[in-house]
Design an enzyme around this catalytic site. Structure first.
Site, PDB file in Angstrom:
ATOM      1  CG  HIS A 138       1.242   2.836  -6.500  1.00  0.00           C
ATOM      2  ND1 HIS A 138       1.412   2.052  -5.467  1.00  0.00           N
ATOM      3  CD2 HIS A 138       0.480   3.691  -6.494  1.00  0.00           C
ATOM      4  CE1 HIS A 138       0.524   2.355  -4.875  1.00  0.00           C
ATOM      5  NE2 HIS A 138      -0.289   3.519  -5.313  1.00  0.00           N
ATOM      6  CG  ASP A 182      -9.594   5.853  -9.661  1.00  0.00           C
ATOM      7  OD1 ASP A 182      -8.306   5.468  -9.671  1.00  0.00           O
ATOM      8  OD2 ASP A 182     -10.172   5.425  -8.805  1.00  0.00           O
ATOM      9  CG  HIS A 239      -2.471   0.947  -1.700  1.00  0.00           C
ATOM     10  ND1 HIS A 239      -2.700   0.225  -3.000  1.00  0.00           N
ATOM     11  CD2 HIS A 239      -2.202   2.142  -2.337  1.00  0.00           C
ATOM     12  CE1 HIS A 239      -2.798   1.075  -4.148  1.00  0.00           C
ATOM     13  NE2 HIS A 239      -2.539   2.281  -3.543  1.00  0.00           N
ATOM     14  CD  GLU A 250      -1.208   6.073   0.509  1.00  0.00           C
ATOM     15  OE1 GLU A 250      -1.002   7.301  -0.192  1.00  0.00           O
ATOM     16  OE2 GLU A 250      -1.600   5.184   0.533  1.00  0.00           O
ATOM     17  CG  ASP A 297      -0.720   7.395  -5.327  1.00  0.00           C
ATOM     18  OD1 ASP A 297      -1.153   6.351  -5.670  1.00  0.00           O
ATOM     19  OD2 ASP A 297      -0.747   7.814  -4.087  1.00  0.00           O
TER      20      ASP A 297
END
Length: 378
Positions: A26, A30, A219, A222, A319
């Protein structure tokens, strides 16, 4: 010095965590450009940056991301995506991304990114995917040539093509992913603002992916809770959960004593555990976005250890390396310090990740062997 280039050691030992073979599941493209690269690319297009100088800019990203809110956290990506709108910019960022993975001892990585966010200069969806793949392959060649990571290390990297969950291009992006399955793309994801944008909004995309036997991670858990996780599993047919940390909301702690914690699992958490659905946990990011606010604001309060001790397939991820100023080695070091993990625990996390990659079974078994050998030699 970037976190990727810094060496981390297991507490009270001379064991280099950075030198251990690792898996990255993960990691956003960007969310990982080098600050110096952002400055150079921004200068080329006349983009004004929020801070001057490499160190100040890196600090701005980390401080801005440490907001306690996923929505605020995501605003920092306006800067990184702005410099990733040309073929040259995309390829360079992807190449350096792989170099930094190799520096961190990663032997296999899956890099996720959203092609629909990189069309600002007229490139097509297929062209941006090709540009990123070009950069990935150049980075792999760089690692093999030496200078990035342990001597003789071979790194593999696959793309996870991502659709933005608040947009309506899910099916189009799913078709793009499948179209490039023989050219570097290994899986599909949806990302972006989670709360209010359920996976079910992209049911047509997930149906198409299932019909084409194409793996999915979503996702979930979270910025939203158990319903989001249910949607990822039911609507998305997710084989992994991106973060998934709020699955701990479905675990009831009945009582604790000096040696044991007694819990009851809800049906959702029991299902995830029994099916061995991997959780793509990212400790530092979870602190920054407030994903673990129900448990606390310190890493030692992260439910990572609870999930691990209960037998969930936990994995350790960055992440966004730029926003969290981190690497997998740093995340492992932080967890080892917080929960007194030893080398065997760190190996479990890597074996969990190897088993959860979107690779053929034989390739996953090969990764498992490389990890075992690397930890034995540590």
């Amino acid at each position: 010095m970037s976190a990727a280039a810094e060496e981390y050691f297991l507490a009270s030992t001379d064991i280099s965590i950075s030198g251990l073979p690792k898996i990255s599941l993960h990691d956003h493209l960007d969310g990982g450009p080098r600050a110096e690269t952002i400055i150079e690319l921004a200068d080329a297009i006349g983009l004004e940056l929020p801070a001057a100088g490499e160190t100040a800019l890196a600090d701005w990203f980390e401080n801005s991301a440490d907001s306690g809110s996923l929505v605020s956290y995501l605003k920092t990506f306006d800067v990184t995506t702005a410099v990733m709108q040309t073929r040259e910019g995309l390829s360079r960022v992807a190449r350096e991304f792989v170099q930094d993975l190799a520096l961190d001892g990663v032997i296999y990585g899956e890099v996720r990114w959203a092609p629909e966010q990189h069309l600002g200069t007229g490139l097509s969806l297929d062209e941006v995917v090709d540009a990123v793949q070009e950069g990935i392959e150049a980075g792999i060649d760089d690692a093999r040539a030496g200078g990035y990571g342990p001597a003789g290390q071979i790194i593999r990297v696959g793309q996870l093509v991502t659709a933005m969950r608040h947009a309506d291009r899910g099916l189009e992006i799913a078709e793009l992913a499948v179209r490039h399955r023989e050219r570097g793309v290994v899986g599909f994801d949806i990302a972006g603002a989670e709360l209010g944008f359920p996976a079910g909004n992209h049911r047509a995309a997930f149906d198409y992916l299932a019909q084409n036997f194409f793996p999915v991670t979503v996702h979930a858990g979270e910025a939203d809770g158990l319903e989001s996780i249910r949607g990822a599993l039911f609507d998305g047919r997710a084989l992994r959960l991106g973060h998934g940390v709020r699955l701990a909301e479905d675990i009831t702690i009945e009582r604790q004593d000096d040696e044991n914690t007694y819990v009851t699992l809800g049906r959702l958490s029991q299902w995830v555990k029994d099916r061995e659905i991997a959780l793509e946990l990212a400790p530092s990011s979870n602190l920054q976005t407030g994903a673990i606010s129900a448990w606390g604001t310190d890493l030692s309060e992260h439910p990572f250890d609870l999930l691990y001790q209960l037998g969930f397939k936990v994995t350790v991820n960055t992440d966004n390396r730029l926003m969290s100023n981190t690497s997998i080695s740093r995340e492992l070091a932080l967890l080892a310090d917080a929960f007194e993990y030893d080398l065997s625990d760190l190996e479990v996390f890597q074996q969990n990740a190897a088993a959860a990659t979107f690779l053929p079974l034989e390739d996953r078994e090969e990764l498992a062997e490389i990890i075992s050998e690397g930890f034995e030699d540590a």
